[in-house]
Design a protein around this motif. Structure first.
Motif, PDB file in Angstrom:
ATOM      1  N   MET A  98       0.854  -1.189   0.000  1.00  0.00           N
ATOM      2  CA  MET A  98       0.000   0.000   0.000  1.00  0.00           C
ATOM      3  C   MET A  98       0.893   1.243   0.000  1.00  0.00           C
ATOM      4  N   GLN A  99       0.475   2.231  -0.713  1.00  0.00           N
ATOM      5  CA  GLN A  99       1.205   3.496  -0.861  1.00  0.00           C
ATOM      6  C   GLN A  99       0.404   4.604  -0.174  1.00  0.00           C
ATOM      7  N   GLN A 100       1.107   5.548   0.437  1.00  0.00           N
ATOM      8  CA  GLN A 100       0.424   6.715   0.995  1.00  0.00           C
ATOM      9  C   GLN A 100       0.331   7.797  -0.080  1.00  0.00           C
ATOM     10  N   TYR A 101      -0.806   8.489  -0.092  1.00  0.00           N
ATOM     11  CA  TYR A 101      -1.050   9.593  -1.009  1.00  0.00           C
ATOM     12  C   TYR A 101      -1.589  10.777  -0.222  1.00  0.00           C
ATOM     13  N   LEU A 102      -1.190  11.962  -0.632  1.00  0.00           N
ATOM     14  CA  LEU A 102      -1.741  13.181  -0.062  1.00  0.00           C
ATOM     15  C   LEU A 102      -2.705  13.771  -1.075  1.00  0.00           C
ATOM     16  N   LEU A 103      -3.933  13.976  -0.647  1.00  0.00           N
ATOM     17  CA  LEU A 103      -4.933  14.631  -1.483  1.00  0.00           C
ATOM     18  C   LEU A 103      -4.962  16.091  -1.055  1.00  0.00           C
ATOM     19  N   LEU A 104      -4.439  16.959  -1.898  1.00  0.00           N
ATOM     20  CA  LEU A 104      -4.405  18.392  -1.602  1.00  0.00           C
ATOM     21  C   LEU A 104      -5.658  19.026  -2.183  1.00  0.00           C
ATOM     22  N   ILE A 105      -6.465  19.623  -1.327  1.00  0.00           N
ATOM     23  CA  ILE A 105      -7.748  20.194  -1.723  1.00  0.00           C
ATOM     24  C   ILE A 105      -7.556  21.680  -2.013  1.00  0.00           C
ATOM     25  N   TYR A 106      -7.735  22.066  -3.257  1.00  0.00           N
ATOM     26  CA  TYR A 106      -7.671  23.469  -3.661  1.00  0.00           C
ATOM     27  C   TYR A 106      -9.080  23.920  -4.013  1.00  0.00           C
ATOM     28  N   ILE A 107      -9.428  25.109  -3.579  1.00  0.00           N
ATOM     29  CA  ILE A 107     -10.756  25.640  -3.891  1.00  0.00           C
ATOM     30  C   ILE A 107     -10.623  27.013  -4.533  1.00  0.00           C
ATOM     31  N   ASP A 108     -11.606  27.342  -5.327  1.00  0.00           N
ATOM     32  CA  ASP A 108     -11.723  28.680  -5.904  1.00  0.00           C
ATOM     33  C   ASP A 108     -12.758  29.399  -5.051  1.00  0.00           C
ATOM     34  N   PRO A 109     -12.322  30.335  -4.195  1.00  0.00           N
ATOM     35  CA  PRO A 109     -13.267  30.996  -3.280  1.00  0.00           C
ATOM     36  C   PRO A 109     -14.433  31.667  -4.003  1.00  0.00           C
ATOM     37  N   ARG A 127     -15.360  20.091  -7.647  1.00  0.00           N
ATOM     38  CA  ARG A 127     -16.339  20.929  -8.363  1.00  0.00           C
ATOM     39  C   ARG A 127     -16.127  22.410  -8.088  1.00  0.00           C
ATOM     40  N   PHE A 128     -15.344  22.734  -7.047  1.00  0.00           N
ATOM     41  CA  PHE A 128     -15.114  24.129  -6.659  1.00  0.00           C
ATOM     42  C   PHE A 128     -13.627  24.475  -6.705  1.00  0.00           C
ATOM     43  N   GLY A 129     -12.853  23.662  -7.374  1.00  0.00           N
ATOM     44  CA  GLY A 129     -11.417  23.863  -7.479  1.00  0.00           C
ATOM     45  C   GLY A 129     -10.781  22.619  -8.054  1.00  0.00           C
ATOM     46  N   SER A 130      -9.897  21.997  -7.287  1.00  0.00           N
ATOM     47  CA  SER A 130      -9.241  20.781  -7.756  1.00  0.00           C
ATOM     48  C   SER A 130      -8.724  19.983  -6.565  1.00  0.00           C
ATOM     49  N   ILE A 131      -8.454  18.713  -6.814  1.00  0.00           N
ATOM     50  CA  ILE A 131      -7.838  17.847  -5.815  1.00  0.00           C
ATOM     51  C   ILE A 131      -6.582  17.259  -6.450  1.00  0.00           C
ATOM     52  N   GLU A 132      -5.445  17.652  -5.904  1.00  0.00           N
ATOM     53  CA  GLU A 132      -4.172  17.120  -6.379  1.00  0.00           C
ATOM     54  C   GLU A 132      -3.894  15.819  -5.636  1.00  0.00           C
ATOM     55  N   VAL A 133      -3.622  14.751  -6.371  1.00  0.00           N
ATOM     56  CA  VAL A 133      -3.334  13.443  -5.797  1.00  0.00           C
ATOM     57  C   VAL A 133      -1.836  13.202  -5.977  1.00  0.00           C
ATOM     58  N   ARG A 134      -1.111  13.154  -4.857  1.00  0.00           N
ATOM     59  CA  ARG A 134       0.349  13.042  -4.939  1.00  0.00           C
ATOM     60  C   ARG A 134       0.848  11.933  -4.015  1.00  0.00           C
ATOM     61  N   PRO A 135       1.617  10.975  -4.574  1.00  0.00           N
ATOM     62  CA  PRO A 135       2.193   9.931  -3.722  1.00  0.00           C
ATOM     63  C   PRO A 135       3.273  10.504  -2.813  1.00  0.00           C
ATOM     64  N   LEU A 136       3.373   9.933  -1.616  1.00  0.00           N
ATOM     65  CA  LEU A 136       4.407  10.343  -0.671  1.00  0.00           C
ATOM     66  C   LEU A 136       5.649   9.491  -0.885  1.00  0.00           C
ATOM     67  N   GLU A 137       6.792  10.090  -0.618  1.00  0.00           N
ATOM     68  CA  GLU A 137       8.063   9.366  -0.671  1.00  0.00           C
ATOM     69  C   GLU A 137       8.234   8.561   0.607  1.00  0.00           C
ATOM     70  N   ASP A 138       9.010   7.504   0.532  1.00  0.00           N
ATOM     71  CA  ASP A 138       9.361   6.697   1.689  1.00  0.00           C
ATOM     72  C   ASP A 138      10.517   7.401   2.406  1.00  0.00           C
ATOM     73  N   MET A 139      10.237   8.029   3.556  1.00  0.00           N
ATOM     74  CA  MET A 139      11.267   8.797   4.262  1.00  0.00           C
ATOM     75  C   MET A 139      12.360   7.902   4.841  1.00  0.00           C
ATOM     76  N   ASP A 140      12.043   6.656   5.199  1.00  0.00           N
ATOM     77  CA  ASP A 140      13.094   5.754   5.666  1.00  0.00           C
ATOM     78  C   ASP A 140      14.082   5.473   4.534  1.00  0.00           C
ATOM     79  N   ALA A 141      13.574   5.281   3.321  1.00  0.00           N
ATOM     80  CA  ALA A 141      14.454   5.073   2.162  1.00  0.00           C
ATOM     81  C   ALA A 141      15.280   6.333   1.894  1.00  0.00           C
ATOM     82  N   GLU A 142      14.669   7.497   2.088  1.00  0.00           N
ATOM     83  CA  GLU A 142      15.400   8.755   1.881  1.00  0.00           C
ATOM     84  C   GLU A 142      16.496   8.929   2.924  1.00  0.00           C
ATOM     85  N   ARG A 143      16.197   8.565   4.178  1.00  0.00           N
ATOM     86  CA  ARG A 143      17.220   8.610   5.233  1.00  0.00           C
ATOM     87  C   ARG A 143      18.413   7.725   4.850  1.00  0.00           C
TER      88      ARG A 143
END
Length: 135
Positions: free
Chosen positions: A1-12, A104-120
């Motif tokens: 399983m992979q972690q993903y960050l869903l960044l919620i952007y809205i147009d006010p 519907r009021f902006g966008s949702i960016e779907v971005r996978p997270l890096e493995d920080m243990d691998a980065e360490r």
């Protein structure tokens, strides 16, 4: 399983056209969707951000720190919140994102997270447990 960050952007400007009762219905539906994902173990964290007027941006250049009021990027869509999820792959992460109404009021960016243990390991930093023990 992979972690993903869903960044919620809205147009006010789009949200301002929405009657408050409709917004509240959307928010209740969003929270119910989040509660279901959390109960399934798919949603790890979620948070709505305060308005951009409360934001500050830090920049450090040539050893000098500069703090600016508000977000750095000039854009019509503003970062309004996030959801941290786990999914089998990008397609599943996108299906989960589609369950939230905010695209519907902006966008949702779907971005996978890096493995920080691998980065360490890659950069030669101590393991997280060791790093916490360092004074």
């Amino acid at each position: 399983m992979q972690q993903y960050l869903l960044l919620i952007y809205i147009d006010p400007s789009l949200l301002r056209t929405l009657p408050i009762d409709d917004f509240n219905t959307l928010m209740r539906d969003c929270l119910a969707h989040a509660d279901k994902l959390q109960a399934e173990g798919t949603l790890l964290a979620a948070q709505k951000l305060q308005p951009i007027e409360s934001a500050q941006t830090l920049r450090v250049r040539d050893g000098h720190s500069r703090v600016l009021d508000g977000p750095f990027a000039e854009t019509r869509e503003l970062l309004a919140g996030f959801n941290l999820i786990v999914a089998r792959d990008r397609d599943e992460a996108m299906r989960i994102a589609q369950g939230f109404p905010w695209a519907r009021f902006g966008s949702i960016e779907v971005r996978p997270l890096e493995d920080m243990d691998a980065e360490r390991e890659r950069c030669g930093a101590p393991a997280a447990a060791m790093a916490a023990a360092v004074p």
